[in-house]
Design a protein around this motif. Structure first.
Motif, PDB file in Angstrom:
ATOM      1  N   ASP A  24       6.399   7.731   0.182  1.00  0.00           N
ATOM      2  CA  ASP A  24       6.127   6.746   0.450  1.00  0.00           C
ATOM      3  C   ASP A  24       7.544   5.354   0.294  1.00  0.00           C
ATOM      4  O   ASP A  24       7.904   5.477  -1.259  1.00  0.00           O
ATOM      5  N   VAL A  26       8.236   1.630  -0.830  1.00  0.00           N
ATOM      6  CA  VAL A  26       7.640   0.520  -1.013  1.00  0.00           C
ATOM      7  C   VAL A  26       7.751  -0.585  -1.492  1.00  0.00           C
ATOM      8  O   VAL A  26       7.547  -1.715  -1.631  1.00  0.00           O
ATOM      9  N   LYS A 232       4.234  -4.281  -6.913  1.00  0.00           N
ATOM     10  CA  LYS A 232       2.974  -4.352  -6.564  1.00  0.00           C
ATOM     11  C   LYS A 232       2.643  -3.872  -6.017  1.00  0.00           C
ATOM     12  O   LYS A 232       1.133  -2.651  -5.813  1.00  0.00           O
ATOM     13  N   ARG A 233       2.999  -3.597  -5.206  1.00  0.00           N
ATOM     14  CA  ARG A 233       2.712  -2.131  -3.831  1.00  0.00           C
ATOM     15  C   ARG A 233       2.254  -0.741  -4.453  1.00  0.00           C
ATOM     16  O   ARG A 233       1.674   0.007  -4.604  1.00  0.00           O
ATOM     17  N   THR A 234       3.703  -0.643  -5.851  1.00  0.00           N
ATOM     18  CA  THR A 234       3.500   1.034  -6.147  1.00  0.00           C
ATOM     19  C   THR A 234       2.715   1.097  -6.976  1.00  0.00           C
ATOM     20  O   THR A 234       2.275   2.094  -6.875  1.00  0.00           O
ATOM     21  N   ARG A 236      -0.293  -0.334  -6.989  1.00  0.00           N
ATOM     22  CA  ARG A 236      -1.352  -0.190  -6.013  1.00  0.00           C
ATOM     23  C   ARG A 236      -1.541   0.897  -5.851  1.00  0.00           C
ATOM     24  O   ARG A 236      -2.887   1.438  -5.676  1.00  0.00           O
ATOM     25  N   LEU A 237      -0.486   1.513  -5.712  1.00  0.00           N
ATOM     26  CA  LEU A 237      -0.155   3.012  -4.753  1.00  0.00           C
ATOM     27  C   LEU A 237      -0.640   4.101  -5.232  1.00  0.00           C
ATOM     28  O   LEU A 237      -1.605   5.431  -5.784  1.00  0.00           O
TER      29      LEU A 237
END
Length: 244
Positions: A24, A26, A232-234, A236-237
């Motif tokens: 992904d 991110v 934060k995205r990382t 959460r994933l």
């Protein structure tokens, strides 16, 4: 052995997907850092020029790298180029951990300022920049400062030949790698010379159409990089991946 991969550069995704990695994109930490700086700046007065005793001339930022050898190899040529444009005041972005005295051995009696650990404030006040290849090229683009990417390497002609004929990428700067085309000039190897860097800087400073094309290219890569929030995205994933 990789179960999940998170990339911070958009062009990495296709490469790793072609190798069957679950990957992904991110976002990029530099986008986060610049956004955080701008948010803090908006909360208070901007006193950078006064604090660093800069005069009224537009600023030419010199980002010669963070390592002593890089600075030794690149800064003298940058200073010679800057001297050809007396209407601009050159300011060196000093690397954290290096003392101003190290830079002064290359400056001599020249009228050049040094700011230590203040690269973002410097870029936010700059009209143009000479930048060694690295993360600094991307940060300069995020601040929308037109730049010349220049990097000295030993045996420049040989290095250029090897890069053209044996490497699988056309570019060395993150700006061009993310953009997928030549947005900024990369003057390294055989192209690293005072005259070529001076000519390219002149185009940036004196040709409004050329300058605008570079800034338009910046805007496209800024859009490609996406919004702040990479960490934060990382996180959460990662949580979602572990939970499943």
């Amino acid at each position: 052995y990789v179960d999940r991969m998170f990339c911070i550069l958009p062009f990495e995704v296709e490469f790793f997907r072609n190798l069957d990695y679950p990957v992904d994109y991110v976002g990029n930490p530099s986008v986060d850092s610049v956004a955080c700086y701008r948010e803090k700046q908006a909360a208070g007065p901007d006193t950078f020029r006064e604090d660093e005793q800069l005069d009224e001339r537009p600023v030419l930022a010199l980002l010669a790298g963070s390592r002593r050898q890089e600075i030794k190899d690149n800064l003298p040529t940058m200073l010679q180029v800057a001297a050809a444009y007396p209407g601009y005041q050159p300011v060196i972005a000093g690397a954290p951990g290096l003392e101003p005295e190290y830079y002064k051995q290359y400056i001599g009696d020249a009228d050049v300022k040094i700011v230590i650990g203040k690269t973002y404030p410097l870029l936010s006040h700059s009209d143009a920049a000479l930048v060694t290849s690295g993360t600094a090229t991307l940060e300069t683009a995020l601040f929308r400062v037109p730049q010349v990417v220049c990097y000295y390497v030993v045996a420049g002609r040989l290095a250029s030949f090897i890069f053209r004929h044996f490497f699988h990428t056309k570019y060395i700067s993150l700006v061009n790698l993310i953009g997928g085309r030549e947005i900024v000039q990369e003057l390294f190897g055989a192209r690293f010379s005072e005259s070529q860097i001076q000519d390219e800087l002149g185009r940036i400073l004196q040709d409004p159409a050329y300058r605008k094309r570079m800034l338009d290219g910046y805007d496209k890569i800024i859009h490609t990089l996406g919004m702040p929030g990479a960490s934060k995205r990382t996180a959460r994933l990662i949580v979602e991946s572990l939970g499943s």
